[in-house]
Design a protein around this motif. Structure first.
Motif, PDB file in Angstrom:
ATOM      1  N   MET B   1       0.950  30.671  -4.477  1.00 56.78           N
ATOM      2  CA  MET B   1       1.074  31.639  -3.305  1.00 56.78           C
ATOM      3  C   MET B   1       2.402  30.998  -2.840  1.00 56.78           C
ATOM      4  O   MET B   1       3.389  31.634  -2.305  1.00 56.78           O
ATOM      5  CB  MET B   1       0.160  31.482  -2.440  1.00 56.78           C
ATOM      6  CG  MET B   1       0.205  32.630  -1.469  1.00 56.78           C
ATOM      7  SD  MET B   1       0.218  34.080  -2.289  1.00 56.78           S
ATOM      8  CE  MET B   1       0.804  35.259  -0.669  1.00 56.78           C
ATOM      9  N   ASN B   2       2.483  29.531  -2.535  1.00 55.35           N
ATOM     10  CA  ASN B   2       3.625  29.240  -2.002  1.00 55.35           C
ATOM     11  C   ASN B   2       4.848  29.213  -2.826  1.00 55.35           C
ATOM     12  O   ASN B   2       5.898  29.505  -2.059  1.00 55.35           O
ATOM     13  CB  ASN B   2       3.642  27.310  -1.972  1.00 55.35           C
ATOM     14  CG  ASN B   2       2.654  27.075  -0.748  1.00 55.35           C
ATOM     15  OD1 ASN B   2       2.508  27.837  -0.148  1.00 55.35           O
ATOM     16  ND2 ASN B   2       2.328  25.861  -0.598  1.00 55.35           N
ATOM     17  N   LEU B   3       5.024  29.296  -4.038  1.00 60.02           N
ATOM     18  CA  LEU B   3       6.088  29.321  -4.869  1.00 60.02           C
ATOM     19  C   LEU B   3       6.557  30.932  -4.715  1.00 60.02           C
ATOM     20  O   LEU B   3       7.826  31.184  -4.706  1.00 60.02           O
ATOM     21  CB  LEU B   3       5.699  29.215  -6.353  1.00 60.02           C
ATOM     22  CG  LEU B   3       5.576  27.976  -6.711  1.00 60.02           C
ATOM     23  CD1 LEU B   3       5.020  27.813  -8.189  1.00 60.02           C
ATOM     24  CD2 LEU B   3       6.715  27.081  -6.571  1.00 60.02           C
ATOM     25  N   ILE B   4       5.577  31.647  -4.811  1.00 61.96           N
ATOM     26  CA  ILE B   4       5.927  33.267  -4.731  1.00 61.96           C
ATOM     27  C   ILE B   4       6.596  33.491  -3.323  1.00 61.96           C
ATOM     28  O   ILE B   4       7.592  34.162  -3.180  1.00 61.96           O
ATOM     29  CB  ILE B   4       4.698  34.143  -4.736  1.00 61.96           C
ATOM     30  CG1 ILE B   4       4.172  34.226  -6.281  1.00 61.96           C
ATOM     31  CG2 ILE B   4       5.081  35.834  -4.449  1.00 61.96           C
ATOM     32  CD1 ILE B   4       2.834  34.486  -6.396  1.00 61.96           C
ATOM     33  N   THR B   5       6.127  32.656  -2.262  1.00 60.22           N
ATOM     34  CA  THR B   5       6.574  33.026  -0.735  1.00 60.22           C
ATOM     35  C   THR B   5       8.100  32.397  -0.770  1.00 60.22           C
ATOM     36  O   THR B   5       8.964  32.994  -0.367  1.00 60.22           O
ATOM     37  CB  THR B   5       5.820  32.152   0.213  1.00 60.22           C
ATOM     38  OG1 THR B   5       4.171  32.424  -0.228  1.00 60.22           O
ATOM     39  CG2 THR B   5       6.111  32.613   1.551  1.00 60.22           C
ATOM     40  N   ILE B   6       8.238  31.290  -1.373  1.00 63.22           N
ATOM     41  CA  ILE B   6       9.696  30.443  -1.546  1.00 63.22           C
ATOM     42  C   ILE B   6      10.494  31.546  -2.141  1.00 63.22           C
ATOM     43  O   ILE B   6      11.784  31.928  -1.676  1.00 63.22           O
ATOM     44  CB  ILE B   6       9.560  29.369  -2.083  1.00 63.22           C
ATOM     45  CG1 ILE B   6       8.768  28.355  -1.472  1.00 63.22           C
ATOM     46  CG2 ILE B   6      11.157  28.872  -2.413  1.00 63.22           C
ATOM     47  CD1 ILE B   6       8.605  26.991  -1.995  1.00 63.22           C
ATOM     48  N   ALA B   7      10.025  32.308  -3.091  1.00 59.84           N
ATOM     49  CA  ALA B   7      11.034  33.043  -4.060  1.00 59.84           C
ATOM     50  C   ALA B   7      11.281  34.420  -3.335  1.00 59.84           C
ATOM     51  O   ALA B   7      12.460  34.764  -3.153  1.00 59.84           O
ATOM     52  CB  ALA B   7      10.366  33.594  -5.374  1.00 59.84           C
ATOM     53  N   ASN B  59       1.576  23.729   4.819  1.00 65.01           N
ATOM     54  CA  ASN B  59       2.112  24.866   3.729  1.00 65.01           C
ATOM     55  C   ASN B  59       3.467  25.436   4.162  1.00 65.01           C
ATOM     56  O   ASN B  59       4.192  25.585   3.107  1.00 65.01           O
ATOM     57  CB  ASN B  59       1.076  25.973   3.936  1.00 65.01           C
ATOM     58  CG  ASN B  59       0.256  26.121   2.669  1.00 65.01           C
ATOM     59  OD1 ASN B  59       0.792  25.649   1.497  1.00 65.01           O
ATOM     60  ND2 ASN B  59      -0.987  26.337   2.653  1.00 65.01           N
ATOM     61  N   ASN B  60       3.562  25.529   5.577  1.00 62.74           N
ATOM     62  CA  ASN B  60       4.826  26.248   6.035  1.00 62.74           C
ATOM     63  C   ASN B  60       6.045  25.358   5.848  1.00 62.74           C
ATOM     64  O   ASN B  60       7.261  25.796   5.470  1.00 62.74           O
ATOM     65  CB  ASN B  60       4.900  26.670   7.547  1.00 62.74           C
ATOM     66  CG  ASN B  60       3.731  27.758   7.838  1.00 62.74           C
ATOM     67  OD1 ASN B  60       3.293  28.333   6.755  1.00 62.74           O
ATOM     68  ND2 ASN B  60       3.278  27.658   8.863  1.00 62.74           N
ATOM     69  N   LEU B  61       5.659  24.090   6.083  1.00 58.28           N
ATOM     70  CA  LEU B  61       6.825  23.002   5.818  1.00 58.28           C
ATOM     71  C   LEU B  61       7.217  22.981   4.045  1.00 58.28           C
ATOM     72  O   LEU B  61       8.314  22.753   4.071  1.00 58.28           O
ATOM     73  CB  LEU B  61       6.234  21.599   6.289  1.00 58.28           C
ATOM     74  CG  LEU B  61       6.459  21.294   7.778  1.00 58.28           C
ATOM     75  CD1 LEU B  61       5.755  20.154   7.990  1.00 58.28           C
ATOM     76  CD2 LEU B  61       7.761  21.440   8.298  1.00 58.28           C
ATOM     77  N   LEU B  62       6.154  23.069   3.408  1.00 56.48           N
ATOM     78  CA  LEU B  62       6.746  23.042   1.871  1.00 56.48           C
ATOM     79  C   LEU B  62       7.452  24.132   1.816  1.00 56.48           C
ATOM     80  O   LEU B  62       8.302  24.161   0.790  1.00 56.48           O
ATOM     81  CB  LEU B  62       5.343  23.151   1.042  1.00 56.48           C
ATOM     82  CG  LEU B  62       4.607  21.897   0.696  1.00 56.48           C
ATOM     83  CD1 LEU B  62       3.399  21.968  -0.122  1.00 56.48           C
ATOM     84  CD2 LEU B  62       5.528  21.219   0.005  1.00 56.48           C
ATOM     85  N   ILE B  63       7.044  25.382   2.183  1.00 56.80           N
ATOM     86  CA  ILE B  63       8.006  26.712   1.745  1.00 56.80           C
ATOM     87  C   ILE B  63       9.260  26.346   2.301  1.00 56.80           C
ATOM     88  O   ILE B  63      10.351  26.800   1.680  1.00 56.80           O
ATOM     89  CB  ILE B  63       7.291  27.916   2.661  1.00 56.80           C
ATOM     90  CG1 ILE B  63       5.792  28.197   1.592  1.00 56.80           C
ATOM     91  CG2 ILE B  63       7.991  29.049   2.496  1.00 56.80           C
ATOM     92  CD1 ILE B  63       4.881  29.088   2.661  1.00 56.80           C
TER      93      ILE B  63
END
Lengths: 173, 163
Positions: B1-7, B59-63
């Protein structure tokens, strides 16, 4: 939060490892800095991939492991660009020449840097990257790899409505 | 999910960047990237997510971390998009002109002087050199950058700038 800090620490360690290896290779070998950086980065990548496998099998957290690897790869790309900038940037070369002389006329600078050597440097670089070949006085395009790799740059220039410079005078025909 | 959010976050930033460039390209490009895309947008995202989402701060920091690295890479590539590379243009020229050419003919067609003049003007605009009646003088700012680059070259053991 702890995992985030672990990721940051891992990133810093990998950077340090990659840079130390790069500096060592630059001191020992006579290869171009770009070549040395690619080799040192590939070795660093091996560690990243090992971490990826470790994370996948032990932590069962494929997404964060993949994210970590992607950030590492991007980070190495950023350092590579920095190394590239320090060796091939025209503006930094001009700046270092002016800093060396303290004061210089524009014409003197162009004579010093902008002559045949400026283009010959690029021929040499492309030759060392196996993109062109020199036979007597003829330049032959040996590989189309860079041509295709650079296509997105020209497409992006078009999308962003940027003109770019006319670096080569076009043929009249 | 994180990866999709970053993309998705990155795609949104790129679309915003394209729109701004097509409407009115900012004068100070790198300052614009730094202020709006690398600080402003992630901060706005962080604030909005902290208020409206139940995602953990980790999670937000990772994004944000993923996005920052992705966009910084783009900023570095942007230099190649905005300013032509003679090496790439040479390859393109050869490809479009029969893949073979006399070296002297190719050299005579290159506009090295024009490329250098443009960059001198850019350095002067950015305050790294002073250009007065055809003479170039290094400024304090230019000297600091030249010294910094020299130090970095010493640290990295890079012998010379080919340019």
């Amino acid at each position: 939060m702890i995992l985030f800090l672990v990721i940051l620490c891992g990133l810093v360690s990998l950077n340090l490892f990659s840079v130390v290896l790069f500096v060592a290779m630059n001191s020992i070998t006579k290869n171009t800095p770009q070549y040395n950086f690619i080799i040192s980065s590939l070795l660093t990548m091996l560690i990243v991939i090992s971490f990826y496998i470790y994370s996948f099998t032990l932590l069962q957290d494929i997404e964060n492991a993949f994210l970590f690897c992607s950030v590492c790869i991007l980070n190495i790309f950023i350092i590579f660009q920095f190394v590239n900038l320090m060796t091939t940037s025209i503006r930094l070369k001009i700046l270092s020449l002016v800093a060396e002389k303290k004061e210089i006329s524009e014409k003197e600078l162009i004579d010093l840097y902008g002559g045949k050597g400026f283009i010959e440097n690029r021929f040499k670089r492309l030759e060392s990257l196996s993109q062109i070949e020199r036979q007597n006085n003829t330049i032959i395009l040996k590989s189309e790899l860079f041509y295709w790799l650079s296509q997105p740059i020209y497409v992006a220039r078009h999308i962003l409505n940027l003109k770019g410079e006319e670096t080569i005078k076009k043929r009249a025909d | 999910m994180n990866l999709i959010t970053i993309a998705l976050f990155f795609v949104f930033a790129i679309v915003f960047h394209i729109l701004v460039w097509r409407l009115h390209r900012p004068h100070r490009v790198h300052a614009w990237f730094f202020l709006y895309m690398l600080i402003g947008l992630p901060l706005l995202y962080l604030v909005l997510l902290t208020i409206f989402s139940d995602h953990s701060i980790y999670n937000n920091l990772l994004i944000i971390l993923g996005y920052e690295f992705l966009f910084t890479s783009y900023v570095l590539i942007y230099a190649a998009i905005e300013q032509s590379s003679l090496s790439l243009d040479l390859i393109r020229y050869l490809k479009h002109n029969g893949k073979k050419m006399l070296a002297d003919d190719l050299i005579s067609r290159c506009r090295a002087e024009g490329m250098i003049k443009i960059r001198i003007r850019q350095l002067a605009d950015e305050g790294f050199v002073e250009l007065e009646s055809g003479r170039l003088k290094i400024t304090q700012k230019g000297n600091s950058l030249a010294n910094f680059i020299q130090k970095m070259r010493n640290i990295f053991k890079i012998r010379n700038i080919d340019g």
